[in-house]
Design a protein around this motif. Structure first.
Motif, PDB file in Angstrom:
ATOM      1  N   THR A  32       0.757  -1.223   0.070  1.00  0.00           N
ATOM      2  CA  THR A  32      -0.112  -0.054  -0.067  1.00  0.00           C
ATOM      3  C   THR A  32       0.849   1.128  -0.064  1.00  0.00           C
ATOM      4  OG1 THR A  32      -1.794  -1.361   1.227  1.00  0.00           O
ATOM      5  CG2 THR A  32      -1.875   1.095   0.998  1.00  0.00           C
ATOM      6  N   ARG A  33       1.950   1.236   0.644  1.00  0.00           N
ATOM      7  CA  ARG A  33       2.862   2.468   0.602  1.00  0.00           C
ATOM      8  C   ARG A  33       3.415   2.507  -0.604  1.00  0.00           C
ATOM      9  NH1 ARG A  33       8.977   2.385   3.395  1.00  0.00           N
ATOM     10  NH2 ARG A  33       9.690   4.420   2.261  1.00  0.00           N
ATOM     11  N   TRP A  35       1.893   1.764  -3.498  1.00  0.00           N
ATOM     12  CA  TRP A  35       0.844   2.770  -4.308  1.00  0.00           C
ATOM     13  C   TRP A  35       0.868   3.883  -3.847  1.00  0.00           C
ATOM     14  CZ3 TRP A  35      -3.203   2.842  -7.721  1.00  0.00           C
ATOM     15  CH2 TRP A  35      -4.228   3.925  -7.435  1.00  0.00           C
ATOM     16  N   LYS A  36       0.856   4.367  -2.623  1.00  0.00           N
ATOM     17  CA  LYS A  36       0.727   5.765  -2.170  1.00  0.00           C
ATOM     18  C   LYS A  36       2.018   6.658  -2.921  1.00  0.00           C
ATOM     19  CE  LYS A  36       1.729   8.474   1.710  1.00  0.00           C
ATOM     20  NZ  LYS A  36       0.987   9.722   1.603  1.00  0.00           N
ATOM     21  N   GLU A  37       3.165   6.101  -2.737  1.00  0.00           N
ATOM     22  CA  GLU A  37       4.271   6.748  -3.167  1.00  0.00           C
ATOM     23  C   GLU A  37       4.600   6.777  -4.783  1.00  0.00           C
ATOM     24  OE1 GLU A  37       7.561   5.556  -0.666  1.00  0.00           O
ATOM     25  OE2 GLU A  37       6.770   6.216   1.055  1.00  0.00           O
ATOM     26  N   VAL A  38       4.215   5.943  -5.351  1.00  0.00           N
ATOM     27  CA  VAL A  38       4.157   5.905  -6.803  1.00  0.00           C
ATOM     28  C   VAL A  38       3.131   6.841  -7.312  1.00  0.00           C
ATOM     29  CG1 VAL A  38       3.687   4.469  -8.973  1.00  0.00           C
ATOM     30  CG2 VAL A  38       5.428   3.469  -7.235  1.00  0.00           C
ATOM     31  N   THR A  39       2.020   6.757  -6.895  1.00  0.00           N
ATOM     32  CA  THR A  39       0.814   7.585  -7.482  1.00  0.00           C
ATOM     33  C   THR A  39       1.264   9.129  -7.365  1.00  0.00           C
ATOM     34  OG1 THR A  39      -0.487   7.158  -5.737  1.00  0.00           O
ATOM     35  CG2 THR A  39      -0.841   5.834  -7.507  1.00  0.00           C
ATOM     36  N   TYR A  58      -4.877   0.695   4.507  1.00  0.00           N
ATOM     37  CA  TYR A  58      -4.630   2.063   4.297  1.00  0.00           C
ATOM     38  C   TYR A  58      -4.542   2.773   5.477  1.00  0.00           C
ATOM     39  CZ  TYR A  58      -9.446   2.400   4.845  1.00  0.00           C
ATOM     40  OH  TYR A  58     -10.663   2.381   5.502  1.00  0.00           O
ATOM     41  N   GLU A  59      -4.995   2.234   6.554  1.00  0.00           N
ATOM     42  CA  GLU A  59      -5.320   3.066   7.705  1.00  0.00           C
ATOM     43  C   GLU A  59      -4.103   4.039   8.267  1.00  0.00           C
ATOM     44  OE1 GLU A  59      -7.234   0.409  10.291  1.00  0.00           O
ATOM     45  OE2 GLU A  59      -9.346   0.959   9.612  1.00  0.00           O
ATOM     46  N   GLY A 280      11.407   1.542  -3.629  1.00  0.00           N
ATOM     47  CA  GLY A 280      11.258   3.019  -3.545  1.00  0.00           C
ATOM     48  C   GLY A 280      10.182   3.322  -4.767  1.00  0.00           C
ATOM     49  N   SER A 281       9.422   4.479  -4.669  1.00  0.00           N
ATOM     50  CA  SER A 281       8.564   4.975  -5.831  1.00  0.00           C
ATOM     51  C   SER A 281       9.359   5.466  -6.945  1.00  0.00           C
ATOM     52  CB  SER A 281       7.678   6.184  -5.216  1.00  0.00           C
ATOM     53  OG  SER A 281       8.562   7.085  -4.689  1.00  0.00           O
TER      54      SER A 281
END
Length: 409
Positions: A32-33, A35-39, A58-59, A280-281
């Motif tokens: 999930t991390r 996903w967050k950083e790449v997007t 995601y919380e 890493g993203s």
């Protein structure tokens, strides 16, 4: 139309949302991390990405756009998660794509829980259809249907439709999934362990087979001596017996090609790194960009020019599909709510008729069969009927019959 008129040139897609991708790893490896950083790094506008959360992983992260689908239901109500996804969310997204697209890339977190929700809905739906109180497993569904339906096949068909609708509407998909270690025995008896997807084969057909890029997150361990030097061989005691070190370091790496231990990695690109890449993203996007460029052998156009051209092509594709859908009055792009309600009504009526039929001994057939044929027209097999009015008439008739001849023993 001649095949020559259908010929066209294909240029590899260069946007992250133009493909399906898959991020896999064991628990707490940072799916999930990533996903967050790449997007956040790839998209200037956070509205262009949307995480569909089938579980609350995601919380602990600040995320701009999520839909907590898991809140629709849990336990015995897990089926409501899939019902909401395919009945409400998918049609809304497809409608948005036809009118004015905002979201480009969808995240599925996790694919495993998505499969669980779809399975729960399917088993509930078929329990109603076959007039039984509850169906526990997909295998049991095959047995309850007397082989007319294979549980895994109907699950594949159930899941395929909404995801194809989203793909046809131009959405990219990045799915997150769990891995596990699996032991495999070869035909010659040799055994080996490997990292595989945790989901069953039917789930792999939905998510793995459609992914153009698969990244496996893996915890790599380095072992050190007490001075901080990395060891390539085990330490030995005074007797020469190998022993474990008290010092080690674990780091998460991204694997983009299958290895002798990791099977679930790779994709449709040739220029993917052979060695594990630092997590890493930016590293992820560097791998994706290099992979895309490696496929572009016959064009002089820049990536930015291709992005613009392909965005125009996508809009035109969605427009044409929308016109076709409206013209043919079909659900090519999305699932019509009316059709869903109608199917649910049909299954419910069939289940209720089955319950009534089970009240009687087979000797009641000379009474029921002619009446059903009169209602349905040349058939007494109500399970094949899709006319809700006729099914309702049959239900009213059989519900009014006394349980005589005697009840089944």
């Amino acid at each position: 139309m001649s095949y020559k008129e259908k010929k066209r040139k294909n240029t590899p897609k260069v946007e992250l949302h133009s493909i399906d991708s898959l991020i896999v790893g064991s628990y707490k490896t940072g799916k999930t991390r990533l996903w967050k950083e790449v997007t956040e790094l790839h998209y200037a506008n956070p509205e262009e990405t949307l995480l569909l959360a089938f579980e609350p992983g995601y919380e602990t992260w600040e995320l701009e756009n999520i839909i907590p689908i898991h809140e629709e239901g849990a336990g015995d109500d897990l089926w409501k998660v899939w019902y909401y996804f395919k009945n409400e969310l998918v049609p809304e997204l497809v409608k948005e794509a036809k009118e004015e697209r905002v979201v480009k890339l969808l995240g599925i977190d996790t694919a495993d829980r998505c499969i669980d929700a779809a399975t729960a809905w399917l088993l509930k739906d078929r329990a109603s259809k076959y007039g039984v109180k509850k169906i526990i497993t997909l295998q049991e569904l095959t047995e309850v249907s007397k082989g007319n339906e294979n549980g895994y096949t109907v699950l594949h068909d159930e899941m395929k439709k909404p995801f194809e609708a989203l793909k046809n509407a131009g959405y990219g998909k990045m799915s997150l999934a769990w891995t596990k270690e699996k032991e495999t025995t070869l035909y010659n008896g040799m055994k080996y362990n490997s990292i595989e997807l945790m989901m069953h084969q039917t789930g792999r057909k939905i998510f793995e087979s459609q992914a153009s890029l698969i990244c496996c997150l893996f915890n790599e361990v380095a072992v050190y001596d007490k001075s901080g030097n990395e060891l390539n061989d085990n330490l030995k005691d005074k007797r020469g017996k190998e022993k474990g070190s008290n010092f080690h370091e674990t780091r998460t790496v991204m694997v983009f090609r299958p290895t002798e231990y990791i099977s679930i990695a790779g994709g449709r690109y040739t220029d993917l790194p052979e060695e594990p890449t630092e997590y890493g993203s930016q590293s992820f996007l560097n791998v994706f960009e290099k992979a895309v460029k490696g496929q572009l052998k016959k064009t002089n156009k820049t990536i930015d020019v291709l992005k613009t051209e392909q965005e125009v092509e996508l809009k035109e594709k969605v427009r044409l599909l929308a016109e076709k859908s409206e013209k043919e009055n079909s659900d090519t792009l999305y699932i019509e709510q009316g059709d869903l309600d109608r199917n649910a009504a049909i299954n419910s009526l069939i289940g209720k008729i089955t319950t009534q039929v089970c009240r009687f001994n087979v000797s009641i057939n000379p009474l029921i069969v002619p009446k059903f044929k009169q209602i349905f027209g040349d058939t007494a097999d109500y399970k094949k009927v899709t006319d809700t009015a006729k099914l309702t008439e049959a239900l009213v008739y059989i519900s009014g019959l006394e349980s005589d001849p005697p009840l089944k023993k």
